[in-house]
Design a protein around this motif. Structure first.
Motif, PDB file in Angstrom:
ATOM      1  N   THR A 140      75.122 -11.035 -67.198  1.00 15.72           N
ATOM      2  CA  THR A 140      74.956 -10.963 -68.650  1.00 15.72           C
ATOM      3  C   THR A 140      73.900 -11.981 -69.039  1.00 15.72           C
ATOM      4  OG1 THR A 140      77.251 -10.298 -68.966  1.00 15.72           O
ATOM      5  CG2 THR A 140      76.130 -11.267 -70.872  1.00 15.72           C
ATOM      6  N   ILE A 141      72.980 -11.574 -69.915  1.00 16.30           N
ATOM      7  CA  ILE A 141      71.889 -12.458 -70.325  1.00 16.30           C
ATOM      8  C   ILE A 141      71.913 -12.607 -71.832  1.00 16.30           C
ATOM      9  CG2 ILE A 141      69.377 -12.764 -70.398  1.00 16.30           C
ATOM     10  CD1 ILE A 141      69.286 -11.083 -67.791  1.00 16.30           C
ATOM     11  N   ILE A 142      71.940 -13.854 -72.262  1.00 15.17           N
ATOM     12  CA  ILE A 142      71.792 -14.186 -73.677  1.00 15.17           C
ATOM     13  C   ILE A 142      70.503 -14.988 -73.781  1.00 15.17           C
ATOM     14  CG2 ILE A 142      72.703 -15.500 -75.634  1.00 15.17           C
ATOM     15  CD1 ILE A 142      75.505 -15.024 -74.508  1.00 15.17           C
ATOM     16  N   PHE A 143      69.630 -14.576 -74.677  1.00 11.80           N
ATOM     17  CA  PHE A 143      68.407 -15.344 -74.832  1.00 11.80           C
ATOM     18  C   PHE A 143      68.008 -15.443 -76.299  1.00 11.80           C
ATOM     19  CE2 PHE A 143      67.040 -11.011 -74.330  1.00 11.80           C
ATOM     20  CZ  PHE A 143      65.864 -10.858 -75.052  1.00 11.80           C
ATOM     21  N   VAL A 144      67.379 -16.565 -76.607  1.00 17.23           N
ATOM     22  CA  VAL A 144      66.823 -16.809 -77.935  1.00 17.23           C
ATOM     23  C   VAL A 144      65.331 -16.609 -77.781  1.00 17.23           C
ATOM     24  CG1 VAL A 144      66.454 -18.533 -79.736  1.00 17.23           C
ATOM     25  CG2 VAL A 144      68.634 -18.467 -78.494  1.00 17.23           C
ATOM     26  N   GLU A 156      69.321  -5.363 -75.008  1.00 19.68           N
ATOM     27  CA  GLU A 156      70.119  -4.173 -75.281  1.00 19.68           C
ATOM     28  C   GLU A 156      70.747  -4.282 -76.660  1.00 19.68           C
ATOM     29  OE1 GLU A 156      72.828  -4.299 -71.952  1.00 19.68           O
ATOM     30  OE2 GLU A 156      71.653  -2.784 -70.906  1.00 19.68           O
ATOM     31  N   ARG A 157      70.952  -5.504 -77.114  1.00 16.17           N
ATOM     32  CA  ARG A 157      71.556  -5.793 -78.412  1.00 16.17           C
ATOM     33  C   ARG A 157      70.869  -7.011 -78.988  1.00 16.17           C
ATOM     34  NH1 ARG A 157      73.820  -2.897 -81.022  1.00 16.17           N
ATOM     35  NH2 ARG A 157      74.769  -3.515 -82.896  1.00 16.17           N
ATOM     36  N   CYS A 158      70.567  -7.006 -80.285  1.00 14.57           N
ATOM     37  CA  CYS A 158      69.885  -8.118 -80.944  1.00 14.57           C
ATOM     38  C   CYS A 158      70.703  -8.611 -82.130  1.00 14.57           C
ATOM     39  CB  CYS A 158      68.517  -7.682 -81.479  1.00 14.57           C
ATOM     40  SG  CYS A 158      67.378  -7.175 -80.209  1.00 14.57           S
ATOM     41  N   TYR A 159      70.697  -9.915 -82.277  1.00 17.32           N
ATOM     42  CA  TYR A 159      71.327 -10.536 -83.430  1.00 17.32           C
ATOM     43  C   TYR A 159      70.246 -11.327 -84.136  1.00 17.32           C
ATOM     44  CZ  TYR A 159      75.617  -9.203 -81.149  1.00 17.32           C
ATOM     45  OH  TYR A 159      76.612  -8.462 -80.567  1.00 17.32           O
ATOM     46  N   MET A 161      69.143 -14.073 -86.710  1.00 17.29           N
ATOM     47  CA  MET A 161      69.737 -15.278 -87.299  1.00 17.29           C
ATOM     48  C   MET A 161      68.779 -15.872 -88.323  1.00 17.29           C
ATOM     49  SD  MET A 161      71.490 -17.189 -84.056  1.00 17.29           S
ATOM     50  CE  MET A 161      72.398 -18.332 -85.071  1.00 17.29           C
ATOM     51  N   GLU A 162      69.365 -16.353 -89.388  1.00 21.15           N
ATOM     52  CA  GLU A 162      68.631 -17.106 -90.398  1.00 21.15           C
ATOM     53  C   GLU A 162      69.438 -18.355 -90.707  1.00 21.15           C
ATOM     54  OE1 GLU A 162      67.399 -14.912 -93.866  1.00 21.15           O
ATOM     55  OE2 GLU A 162      67.042 -13.118 -92.643  1.00 21.15           O
ATOM     56  N   LYS A 163      68.803 -19.502 -90.524  1.00 20.01           N
ATOM     57  CA  LYS A 163      69.444 -20.794 -90.784  1.00 20.01           C
ATOM     58  C   LYS A 163      70.785 -20.923 -90.072  1.00 20.01           C
ATOM     59  CE  LYS A 163      67.041 -21.227 -95.112  1.00 20.01           C
ATOM     60  NZ  LYS A 163      67.080 -21.237 -96.549  1.00 20.01           N
ATOM     61  N   GLY A 164      70.835 -20.470 -88.802  1.00 18.72           N
ATOM     62  CA  GLY A 164      72.027 -20.644 -87.983  1.00 18.72           C
ATOM     63  C   GLY A 164      73.134 -19.627 -88.204  1.00 18.72           C
ATOM     64  N   LYS A 165      72.902 -18.640 -89.056  1.00 18.58           N
ATOM     65  CA  LYS A 165      73.926 -17.618 -89.320  1.00 18.58           C
ATOM     66  C   LYS A 165      73.398 -16.248 -88.922  1.00 18.58           C
ATOM     67  CE  LYS A 165      76.123 -20.042 -93.081  1.00 18.58           C
ATOM     68  NZ  LYS A 165      77.485 -20.265 -92.938  1.00 18.58           N
ATOM     69  N   ILE A 166      74.262 -15.460 -88.291  1.00 16.42           N
ATOM     70  CA  ILE A 166      73.885 -14.098 -87.925  1.00 16.42           C
ATOM     71  C   ILE A 166      73.857 -13.253 -89.189  1.00 16.42           C
ATOM     72  CG2 ILE A 166      74.583 -12.025 -86.660  1.00 16.42           C
ATOM     73  CD1 ILE A 166      75.753 -13.919 -84.529  1.00 16.42           C
ATOM     74  N   THR A 167      72.684 -12.631 -89.437  1.00 19.67           N
ATOM     75  CA  THR A 167      72.529 -11.807 -90.632  1.00 19.67           C
ATOM     76  C   THR A 167      72.493 -10.321 -90.313  1.00 19.67           C
ATOM     77  OG1 THR A 167      70.117 -11.994 -90.524  1.00 19.67           O
ATOM     78  CG2 THR A 167      71.297 -13.617 -91.894  1.00 19.67           C
ATOM     79  N   GLN A 168      72.216  -9.986 -89.036  1.00 21.28           N
ATOM     80  CA  GLN A 168      72.135  -8.586 -88.657  1.00 21.28           C
ATOM     81  C   GLN A 168      72.440  -8.430 -87.178  1.00 21.28           C
ATOM     82  OE1 GLN A 168      68.268  -7.437 -90.246  1.00 21.28           O
ATOM     83  NE2 GLN A 168      68.938  -5.319 -90.229  1.00 21.28           N
ATOM     84  N   SER A 169      73.026  -7.285 -86.837  1.00 23.47           N
ATOM     85  CA  SER A 169      73.262  -6.919 -85.449  1.00 23.47           C
ATOM     86  C   SER A 169      72.631  -5.551 -85.237  1.00 23.47           C
ATOM     87  CB  SER A 169      74.767  -6.869 -85.182  1.00 23.47           C
ATOM     88  OG  SER A 169      75.016  -6.360 -83.906  1.00 23.47           O
ATOM     89  N   LEU A 170      71.782  -5.445 -84.204  1.00 23.70           N
ATOM     90  CA  LEU A 170      71.050  -4.206 -83.972  1.00 23.70           C
ATOM     91  C   LEU A 170      71.058  -3.848 -82.491  1.00 23.70           C
ATOM     92  CD1 LEU A 170      67.807  -5.376 -85.803  1.00 23.70           C
ATOM     93  CD2 LEU A 170      69.416  -3.752 -86.763  1.00 23.70           C
ATOM     94  N   ALA A 171      70.932  -2.559 -82.196  1.00 20.93           N
ATOM     95  CA  ALA A 171      70.647  -2.155 -80.818  1.00 20.93           C
ATOM     96  C   ALA A 171      69.218  -2.606 -80.532  1.00 20.93           C
ATOM     97  CB  ALA A 171      70.777  -0.648 -80.682  1.00 20.93           C
ATOM     98  N   GLY A 172      68.927  -2.942 -79.281  1.00 24.86           N
ATOM     99  CA  GLY A 172      67.603  -3.458 -78.930  1.00 24.86           C
ATOM    100  C   GLY A 172      66.460  -2.590 -79.417  1.00 24.86           C
ATOM    101  N   ALA A 173      66.566  -1.274 -79.260  1.00 25.67           N
ATOM    102  CA  ALA A 173      65.496  -0.359 -79.658  1.00 25.67           C
ATOM    103  C   ALA A 173      65.291  -0.335 -81.174  1.00 25.67           C
ATOM    104  CB  ALA A 173      65.790   1.041 -79.146  1.00 25.67           C
TER     105      ALA A 173
END
Length: 186
Positions: A140-144, A156-159, A161-173
């Motif tokens: 499993t890979i988590i990267f910033v 495969e999945r993107c989060y 972040m704005e100012k340290g808070k997750i604002t959106q969750s998206l599929a990579g594509a």
């Protein structure tokens, strides 16, 4: 907080069904966390081979080690195994930092800005290797990352972040869709 360098102030961190919230960073590494920091942090006076041996210490005494696999994914490291790490290019040092984490066979790799300051052809090679770790080893890979091409190549999945808070969750594509790109670039 995830790798144990900062204490959590609330909540729980669970990894492979275990609560690791109170574990120190070294214990998390032995439990299967691989960390590649921004700026790479190789040991500059040590050779490539010596840097990789440090990685062999991670994962506990009985853990499977992957030295030959590191050289398979990053053949440039094998060519330069006796070279001092501090004399290598930024891209080669990044490959070494990733290889040092990979050698301990982590279940989870955490990377901070893996493409920063690296020429595009090396970034592409690193992205290919990371996809292989994920697909072939089940890592499993988590990267910033801020580089959109790198995100699209690996995620495969993107989060978002704005100012340290997750604002959106998206599929990579989805990150490549025009409306999303416009929103992210504002």
């Amino acid at each position: 907080c995830l790798i144990g360098l900062l204490q959590t102030w609330r909540g729980t961190i669970r990894f492979m069904e275990q609560d690791v919230t109170a574990l120190e960073a070294d214990a998390r590494a032995r439990a299967g966390f691989g960390y590649i920091p921004q700026g790479r942090d190789v040991f500059p006076q040590m050779t490539v081979e010596e840097n990789l041996r440090v990685g062999e210490l991670i994962g506990g005494p009985g853990g499977k080690k992957l030295p030959e696999l590191v050289y398979e994914y990053f053949p440039r490291l094998k060519e330069r195994r006796r070279q001092a790490a501090g004399t290598m290019s930024g891209g080669e040092q990044q490959q070494l930092a990733i290889g040092r984490a990979l050698i301990g066979n982590p279940s989870l790799m955490i990377l901070d800005e893996p493409s920063e300051g690296i020429q595009p052809s090396i970034v592409q090679h690193i992205c290919e290797a990371l996809r292989s770790f994920r697909n072939e080893l089940g890592t499993t890979i988590i990267f910033v990352e801020q580089n959109l091409d790198t995100i699209l190549a690996i995620a495969e999945r993107c989060y978002i972040m704005e100012k340290g808070k997750i604002t959106q969750s998206l599929a990579g594509a989805e990150v490549n869709e025009d409306n999303v790109r416009e929103q992210l670039l504002l």
